[in-house]
Design a protein around this motif. Structure first.
Motif, mmCIF file in Angstrom:
data_model
loop_
_atom_site.group_PDB
_atom_site.id
_atom_site.type_symbol
_atom_site.label_atom_id
_atom_site.label_comp_id
_atom_site.label_asym_id
_atom_site.label_seq_id
_atom_site.Cartn_x
_atom_site.Cartn_y
_atom_site.Cartn_z
ATOM 1 N N VAL A 13 -2.011 -100.629 110.207
ATOM 2 C CA VAL A 13 -1.402 -101.837 109.667
ATOM 3 C C VAL A 13 -2.301 -102.359 108.537
ATOM 4 N N ASN A 14 -1.697 -102.826 107.455
ATOM 5 C CA ASN A 14 -2.474 -103.384 106.350
ATOM 6 C C ASN A 14 -2.891 -104.808 106.709
ATOM 7 N N VAL A 15 -4.147 -104.973 107.040
ATOM 8 C CA VAL A 15 -4.651 -106.273 107.487
ATOM 9 C C VAL A 15 -5.611 -106.907 106.478
ATOM 10 N N LYS A 16 -5.661 -106.369 105.270
ATOM 11 C CA LYS A 16 -6.634 -106.828 104.275
ATOM 12 C C LYS A 16 -6.531 -108.318 104.003
ATOM 13 N N ASP A 17 -5.325 -108.815 103.735
ATOM 14 C CA ASP A 17 -5.163 -110.229 103.401
ATOM 15 C C ASP A 17 -5.441 -111.132 104.601
ATOM 16 N N LEU A 18 -5.056 -110.678 105.771
ATOM 17 C CA LEU A 18 -5.317 -111.469 106.981
ATOM 18 C C LEU A 18 -6.813 -111.565 107.243
ATOM 19 N N ILE A 19 -7.529 -110.469 107.096
ATOM 20 C CA ILE A 19 -8.974 -110.493 107.309
ATOM 21 C C ILE A 19 -9.652 -111.401 106.292
ATOM 22 N N ALA A 20 -9.176 -111.385 105.051
ATOM 23 C CA ALA A 20 -9.736 -112.283 104.042
ATOM 24 C C ALA A 20 -9.543 -113.738 104.449
ATOM 25 N N GLU A 114 3.035 -112.694 108.472
ATOM 26 C CA GLU A 114 4.367 -112.091 108.545
ATOM 27 C C GLU A 114 4.364 -110.602 108.186
ATOM 28 N N PRO A 115 3.680 -110.171 107.114
ATOM 29 C CA PRO A 115 3.645 -108.730 106.818
ATOM 30 C C PRO A 115 2.967 -107.914 107.913
ATOM 31 N N VAL A 116 1.907 -108.464 108.497
ATOM 32 C CA VAL A 116 1.190 -107.754 109.566
ATOM 33 C C VAL A 116 2.080 -107.597 110.798
ATOM 34 N N ILE A 117 2.769 -108.661 111.166
ATOM 35 C CA ILE A 117 3.644 -108.619 112.339
ATOM 36 C C ILE A 117 4.751 -107.590 112.152
ATOM 37 N N ALA A 158 7.767 -108.264 127.956
ATOM 38 C CA ALA A 158 7.361 -108.193 126.553
ATOM 39 C C ALA A 158 6.239 -107.181 126.354
ATOM 40 N N HIS A 159 6.284 -106.475 125.234
ATOM 41 C CA HIS A 159 5.185 -105.607 124.825
ATOM 42 C C HIS A 159 4.020 -106.475 124.358
ATOM 43 N N ARG A 160 2.838 -106.209 124.859
ATOM 44 C CA ARG A 160 1.631 -106.868 124.369
ATOM 45 C C ARG A 160 1.004 -105.950 123.322
ATOM 46 N N ILE A 161 1.063 -106.372 122.069
ATOM 47 C CA ILE A 161 0.512 -105.592 120.972
ATOM 48 C C ILE A 161 -0.798 -106.233 120.525
ATOM 49 N N HIS A 162 -1.847 -105.405 120.456
ATOM 50 C CA HIS A 162 -3.116 -105.825 119.886
ATOM 51 C C HIS A 162 -3.221 -105.238 118.483
ATOM 52 N N VAL A 163 -3.559 -106.065 117.501
ATOM 53 C CA VAL A 163 -3.911 -105.571 116.171
ATOM 54 C C VAL A 163 -5.395 -105.867 115.985
ATOM 55 N N SER A 164 -6.179 -104.820 115.838
ATOM 56 C CA SER A 164 -7.628 -104.974 115.749
ATOM 57 C C SER A 164 -8.015 -105.427 114.343
ATOM 58 N N LEU A 165 -8.746 -106.548 114.268
ATOM 59 C CA LEU A 165 -9.107 -107.154 112.986
ATOM 60 C C LEU A 165 -10.606 -107.145 112.722
ATOM 61 N N LEU A 209 -5.438 -109.763 116.820
ATOM 62 C CA LEU A 209 -4.179 -110.487 116.782
ATOM 63 C C LEU A 209 -3.337 -110.022 117.961
ATOM 64 N N PHE A 210 -2.897 -110.968 118.788
ATOM 65 C CA PHE A 210 -1.990 -110.658 119.895
ATOM 66 C C PHE A 210 -0.563 -110.939 119.443
ATOM 67 N N VAL A 211 0.304 -109.952 119.593
ATOM 68 C CA VAL A 211 1.718 -110.111 119.306
ATOM 69 C C VAL A 211 2.496 -109.651 120.533
ATOM 70 N N ASP A 212 3.127 -110.586 121.222
ATOM 71 C CA ASP A 212 4.003 -110.208 122.334
ATOM 72 C C ASP A 212 5.420 -110.080 121.798
ATOM 73 N N TYR A 213 6.036 -108.924 122.039
ATOM 74 C CA TYR A 213 7.359 -108.646 121.487
ATOM 75 C C TYR A 213 8.355 -108.422 122.617
ATOM 76 N N TYR A 214 9.315 -109.339 122.714
ATOM 77 C CA TYR A 214 10.385 -109.273 123.719
ATOM 78 C C TYR A 214 11.555 -108.529 123.084
ATOM 79 N N PRO A 215 11.878 -107.322 123.551
ATOM 80 C CA PRO A 215 12.832 -106.469 122.842
ATOM 81 C C PRO A 215 14.263 -106.996 122.770
#
Length: 240
Positions: A13-20, A114-117, A158-165, A209-215
């Motif tokens: 995932v492109n996390v450049k802007d979020l990390i900034a 929003e782009p990361v999600i 819900a899926h528990r999604i971790h995005v490592s930052l 970043l935690f993203v829980d996704y209910y399908p």
């Protein structure tokens, strides 16, 4: 959600802007709001600092006897000496299970989140899916999250999604008896319905970043006889 495996790598995932954006945060940004530790999460998560942007909630999730999330937030804020208006939810989405509340912090991060999600949920996306939880979570160096199984009702759906930052190879995840690490910029579908723990054996903080996704938000039927409203504040505006 039990995904049939401890962990699945969903890709880069492109996390450049979020990390900034994270580099601009102060210690107060991380620690000034303890709502998740105090009233939303289990004791195991008390070791983390959180910026919560979305959360699902139902009266059955609390022993407060309050029937509305707005009242729960109001009472909590007052008990902490805070102005409740700064913490009250700004939007509500209904599902066939629990309502989902968007918190004020979402507006501070929406442009970079929003782009990361969208990238993170792409492998799991469904026509009626919805984000049920969203939070930035920091585990300081030397910190650990004790072994536990996420017991809240939405965890089964819900899926528990971790995005490592953060680049923290010394952070060890133990999931269903197996050890894992996460790579910065990757999204992972994390099985939170089996016993798991986290240990940060390094000095640097781990930020995910935690993203829980209910399908499937399901068929939503509102009871016309339910005319109950929050006691302390006006109801949160509903969005479709």
């Amino acid at each position: 959600m039990d995904i049939g495996a401890p962990l699945k790598d969903l890709g880069v995932v492109n996390v450049k802007d979020l990390i900034a954006r994270l580099t601009t945060l102060t210690e107060e940004d991380w620690t000034g709001n303890t709502m998740r530790q105090d009233i939303l999460a289990s004791e195991a998560h008390s070791a983390t600092d959180n910026i919560v942007m979305k959360t699902e909630w139902h009266p059955s999730a609390s022993n407060s006897n309050l029937q509305h999330f707005e009242d729960l937030v109001y009472v909590w804020a007052k008990s902490k000496g805070h102005d409740p208006e700064k913490f009250l939810p700004i939007a509500r989405e209904d599902t066939d299970f629990w309502p989902i509340y968007t918190m004020p912090e979402w507006l501070k991060f929406k442009d970079v989140l929003e782009p990361v999600i969208q990238q993170a949920i792409a492998p799991l996306r469904t026509p009626r899916g919805v984000i049920s939880r969203l939070a930035l979570v920091r585990l300081k160096g030397g910190g650990q999250i004790a072994p536990h199984v996420d017991g809240h009702a939405m965890a089964t759906r819900a899926h528990r999604i971790h995005v490592s930052l953060s680049s923290t190879p010394t952070v060890e995840y133990k999931i269903d008896g197996r050890k894992f690490t996460m790579e910065m910029g990757h999204a992972y579908d994390f099985n939170n319905r089996v016993r798991h723990s986290v240990r940060n054996k390094g000095r640097n903080a781990r930020i995910n970043l935690f993203v829980d996704y209910y399908p499937d938000r399901g068929l939503i039927i509102n009871n016309p006889l339910n005319v109950s409203h929050p006691v302390h504040v006006t109801p949160t505006p509903r969005i479709q």
